[in-house]
Design an enzyme around this catalytic site. Structure first.
Site, mmCIF file in Angstrom:
data_model
loop_
_atom_site.group_PDB
_atom_site.id
_atom_site.type_symbol
_atom_site.label_atom_id
_atom_site.label_comp_id
_atom_site.label_asym_id
_atom_site.label_seq_id
_atom_site.Cartn_x
_atom_site.Cartn_y
_atom_site.Cartn_z
ATOM 1 N N GLU B 46 0.797 -1.230 0.000
ATOM 2 C CA GLU B 46 0.000 0.000 0.000
ATOM 3 C C GLU B 46 0.834 1.288 0.000
ATOM 4 O O GLU B 46 0.291 2.367 -0.133
ATOM 5 C CB GLU B 46 -1.014 -0.001 1.152
ATOM 6 N N ASN B 47 2.154 1.159 0.130
ATOM 7 C CA ASN B 47 2.980 2.354 -0.052
ATOM 8 C C ASN B 47 3.133 2.708 -1.534
ATOM 9 O O ASN B 47 3.750 3.718 -1.863
ATOM 10 C CB ASN B 47 4.351 2.189 0.618
#
Lengths: 232, 218
Positions: B46-47
């Site tokens: 999710e980064n």
């Protein structure tokens, strides 16, 4: 048009006590490390910092915390920082923890000129306390406001004097959405190039969002969790 | 009883060909090691990455290439990098097919708590609240009881919530359980060598047992 400044000190010349700053980066990755060092040197205080994390004890925003320059942190994850935890538990530091997607999208809303967003993140939790809930198509959403930051400070891989930016790999993270969201946006880059060197089809942040740009020297790019496998 | 690797192995069987999958920190990260080669999945971090690969070889670490746990990783051929807003956009828009994450507590109606212990631990929710609020297919990987020996499968969560009515399946060192829409943990499988009585004793919430409960095949 030339947005190039001599370095971090000039870039932050009008950052004053009590201002709200956005700082790009995810952990140590894509962190505007040169501008943070200049803020530490300048000693501005009572800052509100919007950043996904709070650095580690001796790097990144951790350095600002150590000098007691931060009044309030707005972040999604603040582990790995003992001084942060101490200041939080002792009440010296005000902390607002918000979901990571909410943090990113509140930046995006500011950059897109939208006052608020609706997200299901935090429904039914303490994040929802005091916030307006709207039901769309049978599902509840929280209304979250666009951020209002005096300065956004981002780190890019390459940029030109017009402020066009390109990021490298996952060092992109929050940087593009924060770059769009500041009243004044400062970009530090590893390499300042001539206009025309960056492919217009591959610009991540168009220069209109960037007000000041400088090339940093000797990036440390610290690794937080060095994980490797052996060659066999 | 399963160890952490065993839990990861069992969860890997839930990963289907063609899935986009988000793996949380801890046991969920281990799941990637046990997805069979013939099951073609793309891991989302999710980064801002689709197509996360294994850890780099020694000496090839790139500080600009990390996962959401801030570990150095590699990018597979065909990977895509994007910013944090787009990353959570694809999560919110339900493009990610399966989310696997850890928990401190899960309630019998599918509530989850995993980000805060008041007065003791405040690390923050990271992306967990966004993930559990939007994902339709959430598997929790965790120990059945906490270090004090108390059940983590409860009638109601006691810790601050991360999300409500969202967990669909739980895999622990003792069992595989579905969380039913009408409430209750439905026992599906026992870990090797574990009895139904042991699972009953370790489950504080409503446990639903129908017929013979098979032992897991890993």
């Amino acid at each position: 048009m030339n947005k190039v400044v001599s370095g971090a000190d000039e870039a932050i010349r009008d950052i004053e006590d009590g201002m709200t700053l956005m700082l790009g980066g995810f952990g140590m990755c894509g962190l505007p490390e040169k501008t943070i060092l200049a803020l530490v040197k300048k000693g501005v205080k009572d800052l509100t910092c919007i950043s996904n994390n709070a650095g580690v004890d001796d790097f990144g925003i951790g350095l600002l915390l150590h000098q007691h320059q931060v009044k309030k942190m707005i972040s999604s994850y603040v582990g790995e920082n003992a001084e942060f935890e101490r200041q939080l538990l002792s009440g010296e530091l005000e902390v607002e923890l918000i979901p990571q997607g909410t943090l990113a999208t509140r930046c995006m809303a500011a950059g897109y000129g939208m006052p608020a967003i609706f997200t299901p993140a935090g429904i039914g939790t303490e994040v929802a306390i005091g916030k307006e809930v709207r039901n769309f198509n049978g599902k509840d959403y929280l209304m979250e406001m666009a951020f209002d930051a005096d300065f956004a400070i981002v780190k890019a891989w390459k940029g030109d004097r017009l402020g066009n930016l390109v990021y490298r790999s996952t060092a992109r993270n929050f940087n593009p959405v924060m770059a769009m969201a500041g009243k004044v946006t400062i970009a530090e880059v590893e390499e300042l190039v001539e206009p025309g060197e960056l492919d217009p089809d591959n610009i991540h942040t168009p220069g209109i969002y960037v007000h000041r740009i400088f090339q940093g020297e000797n990036y440390e790019k610290r690794i937080e969790q060095r994980t490797v496998r052996k060659k066999n | 009883m399963l160890d952490k690797e065993g839990i990861a192995k069992r969860i890997a069987k839930e990963v289907k060909d063609g899935y986009y999958v988000n793996l949380g920190i801890g046991i969920p990260t281990l799941v990637a090691n046990y997805i069979p080669d013939e099951v073609d999945v793309i891991l989302q971090s999710e980064n801002g990455l689709l197509g996360m690969g294994p850890f780099p070889f020694e000496g090839e670490e790139d500080p600009d290439t990390i996962n959401a746990g801030k570990q150095t990783i590699t990018k597979l051929a065909g990977s895509a990098v994007f910013d944090s807003a787009m990353s959570f956009g694809m999560i919110r828009a339900k493009k990610v097919n399966l989310t696997i994450l850890g928990a401190m507590e899960v309630s019998e109606n599918g509530d989850i708590a995993n980000w805060k212990i008041p007065g003791k631990m405040v690390k923050g929710m990271g992306g967990a609240m966004d993930l559990v609020a939007s994902a339709e297919n959430i598997i929790v990987a965790m120990q059945h009881v906490n270090k004090a020996g108390e059940s983590k499968l409860l009638p109601n969560c006691t810790l601050p919530l991360t999300g409500i009515k969202c967990v669909k399946k739980i895999v622990t060192e003792l069992a595989v359980l579905d969380v039913l829409p009408e409430g209750g943990f439905k026992l599906l499988e026992r870990a090797p060598g574990v009895t139904v009585e042991e699972i009953k004793a370790a489950t504080a919430g409503k446990l639903i047992i129908e017929g013979e409960i098979p032992e897991m095949v890993i």
